[in-house]
Write a protein that holds these residues in place. Sequence first.
Motif, short mmCIF file in Angstrom:
data_model
loop_
_atom_site.label_atom_id
_atom_site.label_comp_id
_atom_site.label_asym_id
_atom_site.label_seq_id
_atom_site.Cartn_x
_atom_site.Cartn_y
_atom_site.Cartn_z
N GLU A 17 9.51 72.83 38.97
CA GLU A 17 9.72 74.18 39.48
C GLU A 17 11.21 74.44 39.69
OE1 GLU A 17 7.73 76.57 39.80
OE2 GLU A 17 5.72 75.86 40.32
N PHE A 18 11.54 75.71 39.84
CA PHE A 18 12.88 76.16 40.18
C PHE A 18 13.43 75.36 41.37
CE2 PHE A 18 15.44 79.09 42.81
CZ PHE A 18 16.47 79.33 41.91
N SER A 19 14.63 74.84 41.22
CA SER A 19 15.31 74.17 42.33
C SER A 19 14.68 72.85 42.79
CB SER A 19 15.37 75.13 43.53
OG SER A 19 16.65 75.07 44.07
N ALA A 20 13.87 72.24 41.94
CA ALA A 20 13.20 70.98 42.34
C ALA A 20 14.13 69.77 42.26
CB ALA A 20 11.97 70.75 41.48
N GLY A 21 15.29 69.93 41.61
CA GLY A 21 16.24 68.83 41.54
C GLY A 21 16.49 68.29 40.14
N LYS A 22 16.09 69.04 39.12
CA LYS A 22 16.23 68.56 37.74
C LYS A 22 17.68 68.30 37.37
CE LYS A 22 14.22 72.42 36.52
NZ LYS A 22 13.85 72.97 37.85
N SER A 23 18.54 69.26 37.69
CA SER A 23 19.95 69.08 37.31
C SER A 23 20.62 68.02 38.17
CB SER A 23 20.70 70.41 37.41
OG SER A 23 20.08 71.35 36.55
N THR A 24 20.21 67.93 39.44
CA THR A 24 20.75 66.87 40.31
C THR A 24 20.35 65.51 39.74
OG1 THR A 24 20.41 68.38 42.17
CG2 THR A 24 20.88 66.09 42.71
N LEU A 25 19.12 65.42 39.26
CA LEU A 25 18.66 64.16 38.65
C LEU A 25 19.48 63.82 37.41
CD1 LEU A 25 16.63 61.83 38.32
CD2 LEU A 25 15.15 63.43 37.08
N THR A 158 10.72 64.78 44.83
CA THR A 158 12.14 64.92 45.20
C THR A 158 12.29 65.52 46.60
OG1 THR A 158 12.21 67.09 44.20
CG2 THR A 158 12.86 65.26 42.81
N ARG A 159 13.51 65.51 47.11
CA ARG A 159 13.81 66.02 48.46
C ARG A 159 12.95 65.32 49.50
NH1 ARG A 159 15.46 71.73 48.74
NH2 ARG A 159 16.42 72.24 46.77
N TYR A 160 12.72 64.04 49.31
CA TYR A 160 11.88 63.27 50.21
C TYR A 160 12.51 63.20 51.61
CZ TYR A 160 8.16 59.85 50.97
OH TYR A 160 7.03 59.20 51.40
N ASP A 161 13.84 63.34 51.64
CA ASP A 161 14.54 63.36 52.95
C ASP A 161 14.12 64.54 53.81
OD1 ASP A 161 17.25 65.35 52.19
OD2 ASP A 161 16.09 64.47 50.58
N LYS A 162 13.54 65.57 53.18
CA LYS A 162 13.12 66.76 53.93
C LYS A 162 11.83 66.52 54.73
CE LYS A 162 16.26 69.76 52.64
NZ LYS A 162 17.18 70.36 53.59
N SER A 191 15.01 60.69 47.43
CA SER A 191 15.98 61.68 47.84
C SER A 191 17.14 61.61 46.86
CB SER A 191 16.51 61.42 49.26
OG SER A 191 17.63 62.27 49.45
N LEU A 192 17.24 62.61 46.01
CA LEU A 192 18.29 62.58 44.98
C LEU A 192 19.67 62.67 45.61
CD1 LEU A 192 16.55 64.92 42.40
CD2 LEU A 192 16.96 62.47 42.15
N LEU A 193 19.77 63.45 46.68
CA LEU A 193 21.09 63.59 47.32
C LEU A 193 21.54 62.27 47.92
CD1 LEU A 193 21.34 67.07 49.03
CD2 LEU A 193 21.97 66.35 46.73
N GLN A 194 20.61 61.56 48.59
CA GLN A 194 20.97 60.26 49.17
C GLN A 194 21.32 59.25 48.07
OE1 GLN A 194 17.78 59.08 51.80
NE2 GLN A 194 18.32 60.62 53.34
N1 LIG Z 1 18.03 67.50 50.64
C1 LIG Z 1 17.91 67.36 49.32
N2 LIG Z 1 18.38 68.33 48.50
C2 LIG Z 1 18.26 68.18 47.17
C3 LIG Z 1 17.61 67.03 46.61
N3 LIG Z 1 17.62 67.16 45.27
C4 LIG Z 1 18.25 68.31 45.00
N4 LIG Z 1 18.64 68.93 46.13
C5 LIG Z 1 19.36 70.22 46.25
O1 LIG Z 1 18.52 71.24 45.76
C6 LIG Z 1 19.28 72.25 45.11
C7 LIG Z 1 18.70 72.50 43.72
O2 LIG Z 1 18.89 71.36 42.93
P1 LIG Z 1 19.02 71.45 41.35
O3 LIG Z 1 19.22 70.07 40.87
O4 LIG Z 1 20.00 72.48 40.94
O5 LIG Z 1 17.57 71.96 40.98
P2 LIG Z 1 17.02 72.36 39.54
O6 LIG Z 1 15.63 71.86 39.49
O7 LIG Z 1 17.95 71.94 38.47
O8 LIG Z 1 17.02 73.94 39.69
P3 LIG Z 1 16.90 75.05 38.51
O9 LIG Z 1 17.54 74.54 37.28
O10 LIG Z 1 17.58 76.25 39.10
O11 LIG Z 1 15.43 75.30 38.35
C8 LIG Z 1 20.72 71.76 45.08
O12 LIG Z 1 21.41 72.39 46.12
C9 LIG Z 1 20.59 70.26 45.36
O13 LIG Z 1 21.71 69.74 45.99
C10 LIG Z 1 17.11 66.03 47.51
O14 LIG Z 1 16.52 65.00 47.11
N5 LIG Z 1 17.29 66.24 48.84
#
Ligand SMILES: Nc1nc2c(ncn2[C@@H]2O[C@H](COP(=O)(O)OP(=O)(O)OP(=O)(O)O)[C@@H](O)[C@H]2O)c(=O)[nH]1
Length: 278
Positions: A17-25, A158-162, A191-194
């Motif tokens: 889904e949107f903002s799930a962390g794909k690009s962070t991964l 993802t975002r398991y820290d939440k 937690s991708l951020l951690q």
């Molecule tokens: N707290 C927390 N935040 C996260 C985690 N993973 C990603 N984020 C945050 O979530 C936001 C969205 O992450 P993206 O990696 O851009 O998500 P995406 O799935 O690529 O989003 P789209 O391409 O827009 O669909 C960013 O601000 C990240 O820093 C996580 O594991 N923990």
Amino acid sequence: MSDQAPTRKPRIALMGEFSAGKSTLSNLLMGVRPLPEKVTATRLSPVWITFGTDAPYRVDVDGWQEPISIERLEDVPVSETRFIHLSIEADILEVCDLIDFPGISDPNMSSDVWERMLTEVDAVIWCTHATQAWRQSEAAVWDTMPNTVRENSILLITRYDKLTTERDRSRVIMRVARETKGQFGATFPISLLQAIKAGEDYALWEASGAGPFTEHLIERIEKLAALTARTETPLYNLTTESDIPAAVVTSVMPRRVQRTKDGTEGATRPAARPVRPT
Ligand SMILES: Nc1nc2c(ncn2[C@@H]2O[C@H](COP(=O)(O)OP(=O)(O)OP(=O)(O)O)[C@@H](O)[C@H]2O)c(=O)[nH]1
Ligand SMILES: [Mg+2]
């Protein structure tokens, strides 16, 4: 046919889904942030990332290639672009290609934008938000995936820290396990951020959930590489793996990303370093 069979790398799609962390991964796996911060907020076409130093280009829906500027990715017309191609010299890309997909249920983007790329894919790392894990919209898309892809794919919570309490964590894990039973090769909370912040700190890296995930990923890529070395056809287009011609395959993994005997050394890790701001 030449003596040398053509080989290609496994193509791993990052979906969810949107903002799930794909690009962070993708940043975590590559150890670099390939796109400027401002464009990560923009809706982009799928971004196909391979090893190398080629200049970026887009491929349009008719197959035409055109150079593009990284600084002006927001100008790339999403509806007419099949994918954006980036090449980067990151270790992980020596063993697989990554395809960073846009979010699946974005009301401002036709699903054609990502559906037309599925035919290129061998496996998926599906990112699902821990706080709203495995929505119906995710399950609906996953239902359409062929088994060849599903059994080689990984579900990342993802975002398991939440999730701050142990009770919430185990509830999510149990529910997701129940609802996705038999539909992924493996599931990991992370937690991708951690993981990105952990840098070279092994304890933090393990605590983030990245350790077991990346070990599994390396094994999975090894297995996929043995398949994709034998067929140009992406697994999405195959009904079963037994459609692939048999061959004696020796290891295709470069030595430095092979697992060490005790499985604990840095060699099991993709290039995880803190993301450098661009
Ligand atoms: N707290 C927390 N935040 C996260 C985690 N993973 C990603 N984020 C945050 O979530 C936001 C969205 O992450 P993206 O990696 O851009 O998500 P995406 O799935 O690529 O989003 P789209 O391409 O827009 O669909 C960013 O601000 C990240 O820093 C996580 O594991 N923990
Ligand atoms: Mg993204």
